[in-house]
Design an enzyme around this catalytic site. Structure first.
Site, PDB file in Angstrom:
ATOM      1  N   LYS A  22      29.363  99.222  -5.229  1.00  0.00           N
ATOM      2  CA  LYS A  22      30.681  98.658  -4.893  1.00  0.00           C
ATOM      3  C   LYS A  22      31.775  99.235  -5.794  1.00  0.00           C
ATOM      4  CE  LYS A  22      29.501  94.304  -5.571  1.00  0.00           C
ATOM      5  NZ  LYS A  22      28.096  94.439  -5.998  1.00  0.00           N
ATOM      6  N   ARG A  97      31.892  85.617  -4.189  1.00  0.00           N
ATOM      7  CA  ARG A  97      30.443  85.634  -4.347  1.00  0.00           C
ATOM      8  C   ARG A  97      29.819  84.313  -3.927  1.00  0.00           C
ATOM      9  NH1 ARG A  97      30.441  89.819  -8.647  1.00  0.00           N
ATOM     10  NH2 ARG A  97      28.361  90.388  -9.314  1.00  0.00           N
ATOM     11  N   ARG A 136      22.855 103.464 -15.064  1.00  0.00           N
ATOM     12  CA  ARG A 136      24.299 103.700 -14.936  1.00  0.00           C
ATOM     13  C   ARG A 136      25.084 103.484 -16.233  1.00  0.00           C
ATOM     14  NH1 ARG A 136      26.290  98.716 -10.990  1.00  0.00           N
ATOM     15  NH2 ARG A 136      26.107  97.099 -12.566  1.00  0.00           N
ATOM     16  N   ARG A 170      26.506  98.643 -19.716  1.00  0.00           N
ATOM     17  CA  ARG A 170      26.756  97.204 -19.699  1.00  0.00           C
ATOM     18  C   ARG A 170      25.593  96.430 -20.296  1.00  0.00           C
ATOM     19  NH1 ARG A 170      28.810  95.752 -13.730  1.00  0.00           N
ATOM     20  NH2 ARG A 170      27.548  93.930 -14.217  1.00  0.00           N
ATOM     21  N   ARG A 181      20.342  88.508 -11.364  1.00  0.00           N
ATOM     22  CA  ARG A 181      21.548  88.858 -10.590  1.00  0.00           C
ATOM     23  C   ARG A 181      21.201  89.034  -9.116  1.00  0.00           C
ATOM     24  NH1 ARG A 181      23.414  93.723 -14.097  1.00  0.00           N
ATOM     25  NH2 ARG A 181      25.090  93.996 -12.601  1.00  0.00           N
TER      26      ARG A 181
HETATM   27  P1  AMP Z   1      29.717  92.586 -11.641  1.00  0.00           P
HETATM   28  O1  AMP Z   1      30.481  93.492 -12.552  1.00  0.00           O
HETATM   29  O2  AMP Z   1      30.446  92.373 -10.332  1.00  0.00           O
HETATM   30  O3  AMP Z   1      28.296  93.005 -11.452  1.00  0.00           O
HETATM   31  O4  AMP Z   1      29.684  91.168 -12.348  1.00  0.00           O
HETATM   32  C1  AMP Z   1      29.059  90.985 -13.607  1.00  0.00           C
HETATM   33  C2  AMP Z   1      28.816  89.500 -13.852  1.00  0.00           C
HETATM   34  O5  AMP Z   1      30.084  88.814 -13.879  1.00  0.00           O
HETATM   35  C3  AMP Z   1      28.006  88.802 -12.774  1.00  0.00           C
HETATM   36  O6  AMP Z   1      26.595  88.932 -12.953  1.00  0.00           O
HETATM   37  C4  AMP Z   1      28.491  87.358 -12.945  1.00  0.00           C
HETATM   38  O7  AMP Z   1      27.894  86.757 -14.076  1.00  0.00           O
HETATM   39  C5  AMP Z   1      29.964  87.542 -13.246  1.00  0.00           C
HETATM   40  N1  AMP Z   1      30.808  87.572 -12.017  1.00  0.00           N
HETATM   41  C6  AMP Z   1      31.515  88.630 -11.527  1.00  0.00           C
HETATM   42  N2  AMP Z   1      32.183  88.301 -10.398  1.00  0.00           N
HETATM   43  C7  AMP Z   1      31.855  86.994 -10.170  1.00  0.00           C
HETATM   44  C8  AMP Z   1      32.204  86.079  -9.145  1.00  0.00           C
HETATM   45  N3  AMP Z   1      32.995  86.431  -8.114  1.00  0.00           N
HETATM   46  N4  AMP Z   1      31.685  84.826  -9.223  1.00  0.00           N
HETATM   47  C9  AMP Z   1      30.886  84.443 -10.248  1.00  0.00           C
HETATM   48  N5  AMP Z   1      30.507  85.266 -11.235  1.00  0.00           N
HETATM   49  C10 AMP Z   1      30.991  86.533 -11.209  1.00  0.00           C
END
Ligand code: AMP
Length: 227
Positions: A22, A97, A136, A170, A181
């Protein structure tokens, strides 16, 4: 004289499990269509780094691979959407989400006279995710994404885009956290595919292939949705 043409800013949603690409694809769409990528993951990581109240609450939840509360994420997203650059149109990456977040987004958009142009689901198999995520990394300066196997910079350790030399991985890109996740994705986010199908805005893309092939398919969909 031509009548003034007013266009409402485009709203695109990228759906898909962690590691589906994404972020990579959103950045390419940003460059191609002049839209703004809005990643709630990036916004939350910035809040954690800045030590804000939201960041302090989110830190442990993110490290465990669980979802941060709807209340925190919706507030962060709402504030970011109110910034002037979002008037160019946005690509939502990692938001919504949950169904609560999807409903909050609907409300926010309708209050602004906006609508969702397309919700694009990047479809990938779970078995692929651990390989993708564990390899990554990103440029610490500009955020460009790279991968040990799939996308290396032309010069080792130097960002193709900005010349930065500090690469970051990360904290939550490890095998255990990836499993939670993925679980959160299937339990709480995957139901949004049906939600957007019901609204008639869902598009699906096979995201198992090469980054460039996926980008081409995505670009065709986005052109169509923004016409
Ligand atoms: P991402 O960078 O999108 O993979 O997000 C990393 C982490 O941030 C996720 O595993 C969640 O803990 C948190 N997170 C990101 N976006 C959301 C969202 N829309 N709702 C809830 N938690 C989020």
């Amino acid at each position: 004289m031509d009548a003034a043409v007013t266009t409402t800013p485009a709203v695109l949603i990228l759906l898909g499990p962690p590691g589906a690409g994404k972020g990579t694809q959103a950045r390419m769409l940003e460059d191609q269509f002049g839209l703004v990528q809005l990643s709630t993951g990036d916004l939350l990581r910035a809040a954690v780094a800045a030590g804000t109240e939201a960041g302090r609450k989110a830190k442990a939840v993110m490290e465990a691979g669980d979802l941060v509360s709807d209340e925190i994420v919706i507030a962060i997203l709402r504030d970011r959407m109110a910034e002037p650059d979002c008037a160019k149109g946005v690509i939502l990456d990692g938001f919504p989400r949950t169904t609560v977040q999807a409903a909050a987004l609907d409300e926010l958009l309708s209050a602004n006279g906006q609508k969702i142009d397309a919700a694009i689901s990047l479809e990938v198999e779970d078995s692929e995710m651990v390989t993708r995520i564990s390899g990554r990394y990103t440029c610490g300066n500009c955020g460009e994404g790279y991968h040990d196997n799939f996308k290396q910079p032309a010069k080792d350790g130097v960002c193709d885009k900005c010349g930065g030399t500090e690469m970051k991985r990360r904290a939550d890109d490890n095998a255990e956290t990836v499993a939670s996740r993925l679980q959160s994705y299937h339990a709480q986010t995957a139901p949004l595919i049906a939600y957007y199908e019901g609204k008639g805005v869902l598009k699906k893309i096979d995201a198992m292939g090469q980054i460039d092939e996926i980008a081409r398919a995505l670009s065709t969909i986005v052109k169509g949705a923004m016409d």
